[in-house]
Design a protein around this motif. Structure first.
Motif, short mmCIF file in Angstrom:
data_model
loop_
_atom_site.label_atom_id
_atom_site.label_comp_id
_atom_site.label_asym_id
_atom_site.label_seq_id
_atom_site.Cartn_x
_atom_site.Cartn_y
_atom_site.Cartn_z
N ILE A 108 -53.14 -52.57 -14.88
CA ILE A 108 -54.31 -51.74 -14.61
C ILE A 108 -55.43 -52.17 -15.56
N ASN A 109 -56.63 -52.20 -15.06
CA ASN A 109 -57.77 -52.65 -15.85
C ASN A 109 -57.89 -51.84 -17.14
N PRO A 110 -57.82 -52.48 -18.29
CA PRO A 110 -57.93 -51.73 -19.55
C PRO A 110 -59.29 -51.08 -19.72
N GLU A 111 -60.34 -51.63 -19.09
CA GLU A 111 -61.66 -51.02 -19.19
C GLU A 111 -61.72 -49.66 -18.50
N LEU A 112 -60.75 -49.41 -17.62
CA LEU A 112 -60.69 -48.12 -16.93
C LEU A 112 -59.75 -47.15 -17.63
N GLY A 113 -59.07 -47.62 -18.67
CA GLY A 113 -58.13 -46.79 -19.40
C GLY A 113 -56.70 -47.25 -19.31
N GLY A 114 -56.43 -48.26 -18.46
CA GLY A 114 -55.08 -48.78 -18.35
C GLY A 114 -54.15 -47.83 -17.62
N GLU A 115 -52.86 -48.17 -17.63
CA GLU A 115 -51.89 -47.38 -16.88
C GLU A 115 -51.69 -45.99 -17.46
N ALA A 116 -51.87 -45.85 -18.74
CA ALA A 116 -51.72 -44.51 -19.34
C ALA A 116 -52.75 -43.55 -18.77
N ALA A 117 -54.00 -44.04 -18.61
CA ALA A 117 -55.04 -43.19 -18.05
C ALA A 117 -54.76 -42.90 -16.58
N ARG A 174 -62.69 -58.93 -13.82
CA ARG A 174 -63.54 -59.59 -14.81
C ARG A 174 -64.08 -58.57 -15.79
N PRO A 175 -64.17 -58.91 -17.06
CA PRO A 175 -64.77 -57.97 -18.03
C PRO A 175 -66.15 -57.54 -17.58
N GLY A 176 -66.38 -56.23 -17.61
CA GLY A 176 -67.67 -55.69 -17.22
C GLY A 176 -67.86 -55.49 -15.74
N SER A 177 -66.83 -55.73 -14.94
CA SER A 177 -66.96 -55.58 -13.49
C SER A 177 -67.37 -54.15 -13.14
N THR A 178 -68.32 -54.01 -12.22
CA THR A 178 -68.76 -52.69 -11.79
C THR A 178 -68.12 -52.25 -10.48
N HIS A 179 -67.24 -53.10 -9.91
CA HIS A 179 -66.67 -52.77 -8.60
C HIS A 179 -65.18 -53.04 -8.50
N GLY A 180 -64.64 -53.98 -9.26
CA GLY A 180 -63.20 -54.22 -9.28
C GLY A 180 -62.69 -55.21 -8.26
N TYR A 181 -63.55 -55.78 -7.43
CA TYR A 181 -63.10 -56.72 -6.42
C TYR A 181 -62.92 -58.14 -6.97
N ASP A 182 -63.23 -58.34 -8.23
CA ASP A 182 -63.07 -59.64 -8.87
C ASP A 182 -61.84 -59.63 -9.76
N VAL A 240 -62.36 -66.47 -10.08
CA VAL A 240 -62.09 -67.75 -10.75
C VAL A 240 -63.36 -68.21 -11.45
N GLY A 241 -63.22 -69.31 -12.23
CA GLY A 241 -64.31 -69.62 -13.13
C GLY A 241 -64.24 -68.61 -14.26
N GLY A 242 -65.19 -68.63 -15.15
CA GLY A 242 -65.11 -67.70 -16.27
C GLY A 242 -63.84 -67.96 -17.04
N SER A 243 -63.11 -66.90 -17.36
CA SER A 243 -61.85 -67.04 -18.07
C SER A 243 -60.98 -65.83 -17.77
N GLY A 244 -59.72 -65.93 -18.11
CA GLY A 244 -58.81 -64.79 -17.99
C GLY A 244 -57.88 -64.82 -16.81
N ASN A 245 -58.10 -65.70 -15.83
CA ASN A 245 -57.20 -65.80 -14.68
C ASN A 245 -56.15 -66.87 -14.99
N ARG A 246 -54.98 -66.45 -15.42
CA ARG A 246 -53.97 -67.41 -15.88
C ARG A 246 -53.41 -68.23 -14.72
N TRP A 247 -53.38 -67.68 -13.50
CA TRP A 247 -52.90 -68.46 -12.36
C TRP A 247 -53.85 -69.63 -12.09
#
Length: 921
Positions: free
Chosen positions: A60-69, A45-53, A95-102
């Motif tokens: 790879i999470n773009p907020e962390l730099g993505g695969e290049a990072a 989720r955008p802004g996640s502080t732990h990554g379990y969501d 789930v809920g929110g947005s961004g989970n295409r499944w």
């Protein structure tokens, strides 16, 4: 490239990215770790502080730099001969929110979605009005109120041509088959009308092209204007708009609901009671492949070297999953780049109950170390403190003497509350089974519910594994169920005996052959979150005899452990899981490792602590607030608060009023609010009591009022001053044991210095790595830095010395034998000693325990009167050669001096020495 030797756990988020970690690789290497052990890195989720969501397993999470990072980080690691372990989350998605295409696809198309079987959804729940639909309890108010107030708004996404309803951060897609209905009474160009007509009957697989074409028209001026006019008809402020919107929503594959309904009627598996996290069915091979595709790609390309599996007990068949995971990683090993280790490590996060062992049949390398946390924590407690501290708690809590009493009460409350829907679903399944047989058809749902609740209230571990019987031990499951049913029988009238007997058979290993597979899976998916929510997230916050025994993986009913039990656990780990992780601090802990170590000292000073608490309670009586006619905090919450203050009080040389900084008060108050709500006694997350919380907050403000005249601060400072040196020795002792016992030691970020953190988010605060890098290169061994022990550098130096030892002798720690060494004489209760040997190389480890009685000097932690005369190691008589201290460079001794513990005389009561058990031939 090194094998797995020692890890450092890093919490990644937008404020600490993969590039930030790359900049610290040289520090981690100099410290001596072999692998970074990363929190989840896939898109969350955008802004996640732990990554379990997680919302997307494909990147790879773009907020962390993505695969290049990630590639940059791994390149730096490889340059220092290091690797990366990745925390993966196969059990659930956000789930809920947005961004989970499944998830969005399931909501859009219902059971016909290609992803419908990805999630653990009951499409035919007991409530027939919910058949074929997904309950979405995400509304902030009751559905009718939200609709009437205009909180649910129909929108069109011009980018992909789809319609959806928005409720704050939540997006609920509209089924494309309903798009034509949106334009009733609106003139459409024939081509667009044809598109919508085809969408009305289109299967999901063929709808994408139609939606793209519709989206192209929607981006035209005419299309946007027409769509806007159509949407306007569904505005609740327009005549008939609310009713029109309601009818549209009633035709969807979901039903919107108030968030409070989730505990009663939700029809899909959640992660614990978190409605924003939905359970996945990784037991299906295509779901397994989709969830792990990126992980497998990263492993094949040499970007990760192993995985940590989050919440293994959330999976339907953990044994099958671990075997499948191991097989796939092994198949990918030949594809890895040259010079990268081929063997992947697999560690599973599991809370082990008393006497429970991780099944060897799973094929995992071991647990993530909560069991070691419990073992080392228990051995640092003095059993003689149990009676006075129990008496103190009985006085404070008005009679709640037993942790078992609190646990059972919490389990009953959770079953009636937040997990009521899950419990109801299991009763529905069991009732259906009962009605199939003539002999049991009179077992009503109500009777089954009464019996089932008592079994679950007494259930001693997270779960059984009856669905995994080809790989898991059936005997263990039978024993666990028999134990829970025996306890339940004592709570039930004799008339319920037949139901209980039937239940035990159906939920045990034999139940699979009786057609009870679905009920068994449901039972196992209920017992695990029940344990987590009732025990760790409720009873741990209610029961305050001694908080150092209330942490992730611990068993508060056991006050203290023995040295023999500690040795036995190490021997078992070496035999069964020599590569298991060893942890004493984690991102999930309730209190930091050194906060627990300091509190453990109270087990040695129980009577003194009880007297001190009595004085504080009398002195501070006028500072308490009032709520619902009672004090705020009540006596139990006040005692818990005093322990937390003693555990976390700063160890600087500043005056007491200066230590009570605004930052410190904010941390304590944030912890207190969370602790009160988790305890659910006076307030909770779902039903907060502002008056009680405000009274408790005011009490903390008054206690920590930063004024030189505040006598409580001076008293608290004096108490902590008396126990802190022993607490520091406890902290050094558990660090030494973690780094030398069988297994792979894990260092939680920042815990190179003293760790006095509290439960998250406090234990995930930013780490000052610059300061740690600077102190790493400073002069001084452990003894020298002990003169400045308050700044934590002594702990860092001990970690560095022992990690470098592991680097120099990896085989000794990976394969070396473990042997307890008995301590004889008057000081025997204050040491834990053992050896690690490989061929003729021998390591002797001597760690302190119960150090308060040793009267450590506040100046340098030395114990002038230790070891007392006559304290010796009961060790072999033919030890040859010289022994060198690992943590005191340059200090050596012979075998005779070693046996009489001369290395400890008048100094720190700990050492690690290396020598040869026989001269090389």
């Amino acid at each position: 490239m090194t094998g797995l030797r020692a890890t450092i756990r890093l919490q990644f988020h937008g404020g600490f990215t993969l590039d930030d970690a790359a900049a610290r690789v040289d520090y981690f290497a100099e410290l001596g770790v072999s692998h970074i052990y990363a929190s989840p890195l896939l898109a969350a989720r955008p802004g996640s502080t732990h990554g379990y969501d997680t919302i997307d397993y494909g990147r790879i999470n773009p907020e962390l730099g993505g695969e290049a990072a990630l590639a940059r980080l791994v390149a730096r690691l490889r340059g220092r001969g290091m690797g990366l372990i990745l925390d993966i989350v196969p059990n659930h998605m956000a789930v809920g929110g947005s961004g989970n295409r499944w998830w969005d696809d399931v909501l859009r198309w219902g059971k016909s979605s290609r992803y419908a079987h990805f999630f653990d959804i009951d499409w035919t729940p007991p409530d027939r009005w919910l058949h074929g639909r997904v309950l979405l309890p995400f509304l902030g108010s009751p559905y009718g109120e939200a609709l009437r107030n205009g909180d649910i708004v129909l929108h069109h996404d011009a980018q992909d041509g789809t319609f959806f309803c928005q409720h704050y951060d939540h997006r609920f897609p509209i089924c494309p088959r309903n798009y034509r209905d949106l334009f009733d009474g609106v003139d459409l160009p024939p081509p667009v009308a044809d598109i919508l007509a085809h969408l009305r009957a289109a299967p999901p697989a063929s709808a994408d092209g139609l939606l793209r074409a519709f989206g192209q028209w929607g981006r035209t001026h005419e299309g946007a204007r027409t769509i806007g006019r159509a949407i306007g008809r569904y505005d609740p402020a327009a005549p008939g708009g609310g009713e029109r919107l309601h009818r549209l929503l009633e035709r969807q594959h979901y039903r919107l609901a108030w968030w409070r309904t989730a505990g009663d009627i939700i029809n899909w598996r959640r992660f614990f009671d978190i409605t924003g996290l939905a359970g996945l069915c990784v037991e299906h091979s295509d779901v397994f492949d989709a969830v792990h595709a990126t992980v497998f790609s990263l492993y094949a390309r040499g970007l990760i070297d192993g995985v940590r599996v989050d919440h293994i007990d959330g999976l339907t068949r953990p044994a099958e999953y671990c075997r499948h995971l191991r097989r796939r990683l092994s198949e990918l090993a030949p594809l890895r780049p040259p010079g990268v280790p081929p063997g992947a490590s697999i560690h599973v996060e599991k809370i082990l109950g008393p006497g429970e062992a991780l099944p060897e049949s799973w094929g995992a390398d071991g647990s993530t170390g909560y069991d070691f946390l419990e073992q080392v924590d228990a051995v640092l407690h003095d059993p003689r403190g149990e009676a006075p501290l129990t008496d103190l708690w009985i006085w404070a809590a008005a009679g709640a003497a037993s942790f078992g009493v609190e646990e059972r009460a919490a389990r009953g409350m959770i079953l009636s509350g937040v997990l009521g829907a899950e419990c109801g679903r299991l009763v529905h399944l069991l009732g259906g089974l009962a009605r199939r047989e003539a002999g049991t058809r009179d077992f009503t749902d109500a009777a089954i519910m009464r019996v089932l609740r008592r079994v679950l209230v007494h259930f001693p571990v997270y779960r059984t594994y009856a669905g995994d019987m080809s790989l898991a031990p059936a005997a263990a499951d039978r024993r666990l169920l028999r134990r829970a049913c025996r306890a339940a029988r004592a709570d039930l009238p004799p008339a319920h005996g037949p139901v209980l007997d039937w239940l035990e058979k159906r939920l045990g290993p034999a139940g699979m052959a009786m057609g009870a597979g679905a009920a068994i899976a449901c039972f196992e998916h209920l017992s695990a979150p029940l344990a987590a929510k009732a025990v760790e997230d409720t009873a741990f916050y209610r029961y305050g005899r001694l908080l150092s025994r209330n942490d992730v993986g611990t068993h508060p009913a056991l006050f203290a452990g023995t040295v023999d039990a500690f040795h036995a656990a190490n021997l078992a780990r070496l035999h069964n899981f020599p590569r298991a992780m060893l942890a004493t601090a984690t991102h999930d802990h309730k209190r930091g490792e050194d906060a627990r170590a300091r509190l453990a000292v109270l087990s040695e000073a129980g009577e003194d602590w009880a007297r001190q608490v009595g004085e504080w309670t009398d002195r501070n009586a006028a500072l308490r607030g009032r709520a619902r006619g009672g004090p705020a905090p009540d006596r139990a919450d006040e005692l818990i608060l005093y322990q937390v203050l003693a555990a976390t009080w700063p160890m600087t040389d500043a005056a007491p009023h200066a230590k009570a900084s605004r930052i410190f008060r904010d941390r304590i108050q944030a912890w207190q609010t969370k602790a009160l709500r988790e305890a659910k006694r006076h307030t909770s997350w779902t039903d907060p009591d502002p008056a009680y919380e405000e009274g408790c907050r005011g009490f903390v403000d008054a206690l920590l009022h930063a004024d030189p005249s505040n006598g409580f601060l001076a008293s608290l400072d004096a108490v902590v001053g008396r126990i802190a040196p022993a607490g520091a020795l406890n902290g050094l002792g558990q660090t030494l044991l973690r780094l030398t016992c069988p297994g792979v030691p894990d260092l939680y970020q920042g815990c190179e210095y003293w760790d006095f953190s509290l439960v998250d988010p406090d234990n995930r605060r930013p780490v000052d790595f610059a300061a740690r890098l600077a102190s790493l290169s400073a002069d001084g061994d452990v003894t020298a830095l002990a003169r400045h022990w308050r700044d934590g550098r002594v702990k860092q130096r001990l970690i560095q010395a022992l990690l470098r030892l592991r680097l120099a002798h990896p085989a000794l720690f990976a394969e070396g034998a473990y042997a307890p060494v008995r301590v004889l004489g008057p000081g025997r209760g204050h040491l834990v000693a053992f050896t690690r040997t490989l061929d003729d190389l021998c390591l002797l480890v001597i760690a302190p325990r119960l150090p308060f009685a040793l009267a450590p000097d506040p100046a340098d932690l030395s114990c002038a009167a230790f070891p007392p005369r006559g304290t010796v190691l009961d060790w072999r008589d033919d030890l040859p050669g010289s022994w060198a201290s690992v943590i005191r460079p340059g200090r050596t001794c012979d075998a005779a001096a070693l046996r009489r513990l001369a290395t400890l005389e008048g100094g720190l009561p700990l050492d690690v020495l290396i020598g040869r058990t026989r001269q090389p031939g």
